[in-house]
Enzyme design. Structure first.
Site, PDB file in Angstrom:
ATOM      1  N   ASP A 138      13.734  37.906  32.878  1.00 24.84           N
ATOM      2  CA  ASP A 138      14.804  38.918  32.930  1.00 24.84           C
ATOM      3  C   ASP A 138      14.146  40.294  32.980  1.00 24.84           C
ATOM      4  OD1 ASP A 138      17.263  40.505  32.401  1.00 24.84           O
ATOM      5  OD2 ASP A 138      18.115  38.604  31.762  1.00 24.84           O
ATOM      6  N   ILE A 184      13.643  39.815  39.876  1.00 26.30           N
ATOM      7  CA  ILE A 184      13.458  38.785  40.910  1.00 26.30           C
ATOM      8  C   ILE A 184      13.620  39.327  42.327  1.00 26.30           C
ATOM      9  CG2 ILE A 184      14.026  36.819  39.416  1.00 26.30           C
ATOM     10  CD1 ILE A 184      16.755  36.717  41.015  1.00 26.30           C
ATOM     11  N   TYR A 200      32.223  45.482  41.337  1.00 20.46           N
ATOM     12  CA  TYR A 200      32.453  44.784  42.621  1.00 20.46           C
ATOM     13  C   TYR A 200      32.989  45.713  43.710  1.00 20.46           C
ATOM     14  CZ  TYR A 200      32.476  40.753  39.351  1.00 20.46           C
ATOM     15  OH  TYR A 200      32.189  39.848  38.364  1.00 20.46           O
ATOM     16  N   ARG A 257      36.870  44.124  45.688  1.00 23.89           N
ATOM     17  CA  ARG A 257      36.795  43.274  44.501  1.00 23.89           C
ATOM     18  C   ARG A 257      36.185  41.913  44.836  1.00 23.89           C
ATOM     19  NH1 ARG A 257      38.861  41.646  39.393  1.00 23.89           N
ATOM     20  NH2 ARG A 257      38.251  39.486  39.137  1.00 23.89           N
ATOM     21  N   TYR A 293      32.009  40.056  45.238  1.00 25.94           N
ATOM     22  CA  TYR A 293      31.303  39.170  44.298  1.00 25.94           C
ATOM     23  C   TYR A 293      31.645  37.700  44.571  1.00 25.94           C
ATOM     24  CZ  TYR A 293      30.772  36.982  39.565  1.00 25.94           C
ATOM     25  OH  TYR A 293      30.482  36.169  38.497  1.00 25.94           O
ATOM     26  N   ASN A 309      35.694  32.461  32.265  1.00 28.36           N
ATOM     27  CA  ASN A 309      35.797  33.442  31.174  1.00 28.36           C
ATOM     28  C   ASN A 309      35.229  32.952  29.837  1.00 28.36           C
ATOM     29  OD1 ASN A 309      38.003  34.181  33.309  1.00 28.36           O
ATOM     30  ND2 ASN A 309      37.598  36.051  32.164  1.00 28.36           N
ATOM     31  N   LYS A 314      43.736  49.265  26.912  1.00 27.16           N
ATOM     32  CA  LYS A 314      44.305  49.607  28.223  1.00 27.16           C
ATOM     33  C   LYS A 314      44.659  48.353  29.001  1.00 27.16           C
ATOM     34  CE  LYS A 314      41.922  53.973  28.572  1.00 27.16           C
ATOM     35  NZ  LYS A 314      40.613  54.549  28.816  1.00 27.16           N
ATOM     36  N   TYR A 320      39.777  51.024  37.680  1.00 20.83           N
ATOM     37  CA  TYR A 320      38.627  50.466  38.426  1.00 20.83           C
ATOM     38  C   TYR A 320      38.318  51.217  39.720  1.00 20.83           C
ATOM     39  CZ  TYR A 320      38.770  46.117  35.610  1.00 20.83           C
ATOM     40  OH  TYR A 320      38.723  45.186  34.609  1.00 20.83           O
ATOM     41  N   ARG A 375      44.076  31.432  36.130  1.00 24.73           N
ATOM     42  CA  ARG A 375      42.875  30.593  36.266  1.00 24.73           C
ATOM     43  C   ARG A 375      42.875  29.445  35.272  1.00 24.73           C
ATOM     44  NH1 ARG A 375      38.348  35.223  35.851  1.00 24.73           N
ATOM     45  NH2 ARG A 375      38.533  36.023  37.968  1.00 24.73           N
TER      46      ARG A 375
HETATM   47  N1  LIG Z   1      30.326  35.132  31.213  1.00 25.73           N
HETATM   48  C1  LIG Z   1      31.216  34.558  31.998  1.00 25.73           C
HETATM   49  O1  LIG Z   1      32.322  34.250  31.596  1.00 25.73           O
HETATM   50  C2  LIG Z   1      30.881  34.228  33.430  1.00 25.73           C
HETATM   51  C3  LIG Z   1      31.943  33.841  34.234  1.00 25.73           C
HETATM   52  C4  LIG Z   1      31.680  33.478  35.548  1.00 25.73           C
HETATM   53  C5  LIG Z   1      30.393  33.481  36.020  1.00 25.73           C
HETATM   54  N2  LIG Z   1      29.374  33.852  35.226  1.00 25.73           N
HETATM   55  C6  LIG Z   1      28.009  33.832  35.822  1.00 25.73           C
HETATM   56  O2  LIG Z   1      27.063  33.409  34.851  1.00 25.73           O
HETATM   57  C7  LIG Z   1      25.848  34.124  35.013  1.00 25.73           C
HETATM   58  C8  LIG Z   1      25.447  34.802  33.709  1.00 25.73           C
HETATM   59  O3  LIG Z   1      26.482  35.641  33.263  1.00 25.73           O
HETATM   60  P1  LIG Z   1      26.437  36.494  31.914  1.00 25.73           P
HETATM   61  O4  LIG Z   1      27.830  36.603  31.449  1.00 25.73           O
HETATM   62  O5  LIG Z   1      25.404  35.969  31.019  1.00 25.73           O
HETATM   63  O6  LIG Z   1      26.005  37.918  32.504  1.00 25.73           O
HETATM   64  P2  LIG Z   1      24.906  38.962  31.988  1.00 25.73           P
HETATM   65  O7  LIG Z   1      25.065  40.185  32.809  1.00 25.73           O
HETATM   66  O8  LIG Z   1      24.996  39.107  30.520  1.00 25.73           O
HETATM   67  O9  LIG Z   1      23.525  38.242  32.339  1.00 25.73           O
HETATM   68  C9  LIG Z   1      22.883  38.324  33.578  1.00 25.73           C
HETATM   69  C10 LIG Z   1      21.427  38.614  33.314  1.00 25.73           C
HETATM   70  O10 LIG Z   1      20.725  38.590  34.556  1.00 25.73           O
HETATM   71  C11 LIG Z   1      19.754  39.616  34.541  1.00 25.73           C
HETATM   72  N3  LIG Z   1      19.429  40.000  35.911  1.00 25.73           N
HETATM   73  C12 LIG Z   1      20.269  40.505  36.852  1.00 25.73           C
HETATM   74  N4  LIG Z   1      19.593  40.792  37.972  1.00 25.73           N
HETATM   75  C13 LIG Z   1      18.282  40.479  37.743  1.00 25.73           C
HETATM   76  C14 LIG Z   1      17.121  40.577  38.519  1.00 25.73           C
HETATM   77  N5  LIG Z   1      17.149  41.072  39.757  1.00 25.73           N
HETATM   78  N6  LIG Z   1      15.954  40.147  37.982  1.00 25.73           N
HETATM   79  C15 LIG Z   1      15.920  39.672  36.716  1.00 25.73           C
HETATM   80  N7  LIG Z   1      17.004  39.559  35.931  1.00 25.73           N
HETATM   81  C16 LIG Z   1      18.191  39.966  36.433  1.00 25.73           C
HETATM   82  C17 LIG Z   1      20.421  40.759  33.780  1.00 25.73           C
HETATM   83  O11 LIG Z   1      19.479  41.676  33.270  1.00 25.73           O
HETATM   84  C18 LIG Z   1      21.193  40.007  32.698  1.00 25.73           C
HETATM   85  O12 LIG Z   1      20.435  39.925  31.517  1.00 25.73           O
HETATM   86  C19 LIG Z   1      26.076  35.074  36.191  1.00 25.73           C
HETATM   87  O13 LIG Z   1      25.585  34.487  37.354  1.00 25.73           O
HETATM   88  C20 LIG Z   1      27.587  35.209  36.263  1.00 25.73           C
HETATM   89  O14 LIG Z   1      28.008  35.502  37.575  1.00 25.73           O
HETATM   90  C21 LIG Z   1      29.592  34.253  33.933  1.00 25.73           C
HETATM   91  O1  LIG Z   2      40.180  47.184  29.532  1.00 21.69           O
HETATM   92  C1  LIG Z   2      40.532  46.254  30.289  1.00 21.69           C
HETATM   93  C2  LIG Z   2      39.605  45.385  30.967  1.00 21.69           C
HETATM   94  C3  LIG Z   2      40.098  44.375  31.768  1.00 21.69           C
HETATM   95  N1  LIG Z   2      41.437  44.180  31.927  1.00 21.69           N
HETATM   96  C4  LIG Z   2      41.957  43.037  32.737  1.00 21.69           C
HETATM   97  O2  LIG Z   2      41.559  41.836  32.067  1.00 21.69           O
HETATM   98  C5  LIG Z   2      41.364  40.776  33.010  1.00 21.69           C
HETATM   99  C6  LIG Z   2      40.013  40.122  32.765  1.00 21.69           C
HETATM  100  O3  LIG Z   2      38.995  41.038  33.056  1.00 21.69           O
HETATM  101  P1  LIG Z   2      37.423  40.712  32.950  1.00 21.69           P
HETATM  102  O4  LIG Z   2      36.736  42.013  32.916  1.00 21.69           O
HETATM  103  O5  LIG Z   2      37.129  39.792  31.849  1.00 21.69           O
HETATM  104  O6  LIG Z   2      37.075  40.036  34.336  1.00 21.69           O
HETATM  105  P2  LIG Z   2      37.736  38.881  35.212  1.00 21.69           P
HETATM  106  O7  LIG Z   2      38.279  37.782  34.388  1.00 21.69           O
HETATM  107  O8  LIG Z   2      38.721  39.499  36.142  1.00 21.69           O
HETATM  108  O9  LIG Z   2      36.481  38.424  36.051  1.00 21.69           O
HETATM  109  C7  LIG Z   2      35.359  37.829  35.422  1.00 21.69           C
HETATM  110  O10 LIG Z   2      35.519  36.475  35.576  1.00 21.69           O
HETATM  111  C8  LIG Z   2      34.530  35.595  35.901  1.00 21.69           C
HETATM  112  C9  LIG Z   2      33.129  36.126  36.056  1.00 21.69           C
HETATM  113  O11 LIG Z   2      32.568  35.728  37.269  1.00 21.69           O
HETATM  114  C10 LIG Z   2      32.910  37.549  35.827  1.00 21.69           C
HETATM  115  O12 LIG Z   2      32.341  37.679  34.582  1.00 21.69           O
HETATM  116  C11 LIG Z   2      34.108  38.407  36.011  1.00 21.69           C
HETATM  117  O13 LIG Z   2      34.247  38.555  37.399  1.00 21.69           O
HETATM  118  C12 LIG Z   2      41.571  41.412  34.392  1.00 21.69           C
HETATM  119  O14 LIG Z   2      42.896  41.164  34.793  1.00 21.69           O
HETATM  120  C13 LIG Z   2      41.404  42.903  34.146  1.00 21.69           C
HETATM  121  O15 LIG Z   2      42.121  43.705  35.054  1.00 21.69           O
HETATM  122  C14 LIG Z   2      42.347  45.031  31.268  1.00 21.69           C
HETATM  123  O16 LIG Z   2      43.573  44.884  31.397  1.00 21.69           O
HETATM  124  N2  LIG Z   2      41.859  46.036  30.480  1.00 21.69           N
END
Ligand SMILES: NC(=O)c1ccc[n+]([C@@H]2O[C@H](COP(=O)([O-])OP(=O)(O)OC[C@H]3O[C@@H](n4cnc5c(N)ncnc54)[C@H](O)[C@@H]3O)[C@@H](O)[C@H]2O)c1
Ligand SMILES: O=c1ccn([C@@H]2O[C@H](COP(=O)(O)OP(=O)(O)O[C@H]3OC[C@@H](O)[C@H](O)[C@H]3O)[C@@H](O)[C@H]2O)c(=O)[nH]1
EC number: 4.1.1.35
Length: 386
Positions: free
Chosen positions: A46, A74, A102, A179, A182, A211, A248, A328, A338
């Site tokens: 990372d 990377i 996005y 949006r 991504y 989520n 919000k 946004y 979802r």
């Molecule tokens: N958290 C969720 O609910 C959720 C939902 C859908 C998809 N995902 C996917 O899961 C994965 C991880 O998500 P997360 O919530 O842990 O996000 P996060 O942002 O906390 O973690 C991503 C990590 O990747 C690292 N990274 C990004 N670009 C890099 C690069 N070029 N080189 C090295 N490191 C790099 C960042 O520094 C970060 O620490 C992502 O691919 C995300 O799209 C997460």
């Molecule tokens: O302050 C806020 C933040 C967000 N929201 C709303 O809350 C919902 C959830 O927002 P999040 O920021 O958690 O993001 P989303 O669920 O839309 O997308 C996420 O889902 C899957 C993953 O790939 C990503 O981590 C992200 O794209 C959206 O409808 C957004 O508009 C608010 O109403 N108020």
């Protein structure tokens, strides 16, 4: 750790995992699980390590010889292929994955989620290494039901909204709705991984998280992230609660989400790691279909839970409405609903989520309060003094 067996009763051999994005929210929990409950080694890649610092220091930790941190971007580092070659399995979590980026940084978003992931797929395929690639539930986009008239009875039929890995279409908005940059990049990398499997025999698993939330998710603006930054909803609402300001609701908070506790979700990933024969070649939804709420309901529940864990009464106006354009910027759009179908992960890995939304919010907001309340108070008193 002794005598660990897989789902088919076979002993589990210790492996080396190259985990890219190990310093993020999901990576930090996965590293924690692997260190405390398994004999596996992790090459943690990372650009940041703050969220896994507690696993890397001090050198006397019982797992010190099983985790190594490699500060590598990377995008441009020739050491990546060597690390993938050294490992039995690569897990790619690296991505820009906050919705505020996005539509405002679509190029970075597309590069991060598609272009930067290409070498990882290529090195795994060329070197005969297994890959677990993190995609997203956003690849489904909007539900079919979203296009039906508001009063159509079909909207109540799960066939029009439950999201299934093998049958649901991917429905995105127009190109000017950036949006979807991504989701579209994630979809194309999924197709590429799938094609490498079909044409070149790459052993892969694709994960679609729905989520996942819990401690260490994103950042609190102005405390451990930029003041103007907009994290995902859990951190946005936590920040509002910590600062005693209204939460919000974007476009009225009518969108629906199913939230899953990070610790439940990590159990599913560990099953994928340790049961390759059952996980290879599959795409898995990982979510909790029982935890569905509108964003407005989430705000109300978080307000109640925060009040309970902090001992502070809630403010008079706990929520305010804000337009998506204001919050946004231009080009935002949203997934309406979802709900993950769980048939495939249930059949292949026998996995089910456990934690209710109330319980997961209680443990997460207890963490947020303990970690940030004092720092937020100090930051706010400094601002008032100035
Ligand atoms: N958290 C969720 O609910 C959720 C939902 C859908 C998809 N995902 C996917 O899961 C994965 C991880 O998500 P997360 O919530 O842990 O996000 P996060 O942002 O906390 O973690 C991503 C990590 O990747 C690292 N990274 C990004 N670009 C890099 C690069 N070029 N080189 C090295 N490191 C790099 C960042 O520094 C970060 O620490 C992502 O691919 C995300 O799209 C997460
Ligand atoms: O302050 C806020 C933040 C967000 N929201 C709303 O809350 C919902 C959830 O927002 P999040 O920021 O958690 O993001 P989303 O669920 O839309 O997308 C996420 O889902 C899957 C993953 O790939 C990503 O981590 C992200 O794209 C959206 O409808 C957004 O508009 C608010 O109403 N108020």
């Amino acid at each position: 750790m002794a005598g660990r067996v897989d789902l088919d009763g076979n002993p589990i051999k210790p492996i080396t995992i190259c985990m890219i994005g190990a310093g993020g929210f999901i990576g930090s929990h996965l590293c924690e699980k692997l260190m405390s409950e398994t004999p596996h080694k992790v090459l943690a890649v990372d650009v940041y390590s703050d969220k896994i610092k507690h696993l890397l220091e001090p050198a006397t930790l019982p797992w010190a010889d099983r985790i190594q941190f490699h500060r590598i971007n990377i995008k441009n580092d020739s050491r990546l292929e060597g690390l993938i070659k050294m490992a039995d399995l690569t897990i790619n979590l690296a991505a820009i994955c906050t919705p505020a980026d996005y539509n405002t940084r679509p190029l970075d978003t597309i590069y991060s989620n598609f272009i930067d992931a290409l070498p990882v797929v290529k090195y795994c395929s060329e070197n005969g290494k297994r890959l677990i690639h993190f995609s997203t539930c956003e690849v489904y986009g909007k539900t079919i039901g979203a296009f039906l008239p508001k009063d159509s009875p079909l909207r109540q039929d799960p066939a029009y909204y439950v999201l299934k890995e093998d049958t649901s279409p991917c429905i995105f908005g127009s190109i000017e709705k950036q949006r979807w940059s991504y989701a579209c990049a994630k979809q194309l990398i999924e197709r590429l991984v799938y094609a490498e499997g079909a044409e070149n025999g790459l052993e892969f698993t694709i994960v679609r998280p729905f989520n996942w939330i819990g401690p260490r998710m994103d950042f609190i603006p102005g405390i451990d992230g930029p003041s103007e930054g907009v994290p995902r909803v859990l951190a946005c609402f936590s920040n509002n609660l910590l600062r005693r300001e209204p939460l919000k609701l974007v476009d009225g908070g009518e969108s629906q989400r199913t939230f899953i506790y990070i610790k439940d979700a990590i159990e599913a990933v560990l099953l994928m790691i340790e049961n390759p024969a059952r996980a290879n070649g599959h795409i898995f939804n990982v979510g909790n279909p029982n935890n569905e709420v509108t964003v407005r309901q989430l705000a109300e529940m978080m307000t109640q839970v925060y009040s309970k864990v902090s001992g502070e009464s809630s403010i008079e106006t706990p929520t305010i409405d804000v337009s998506s354009k204001e919050f946004y910027g231009e080009g935002y759009d949203d997934s309406d609903k979802r709900i993950p179908d769980m048939t495939i992960i249930n059949r292949q890995l026998g996995w089910n989520p456990k934690t209710s939304l109330w319980d997961l919010l209680e443990s997460t907001l207890t963490y947020q309060h303990r970690t940030y309340a004092e720092a937020v108070k100090q930051a706010m008193s400094k601002t008032t003094a100035n």
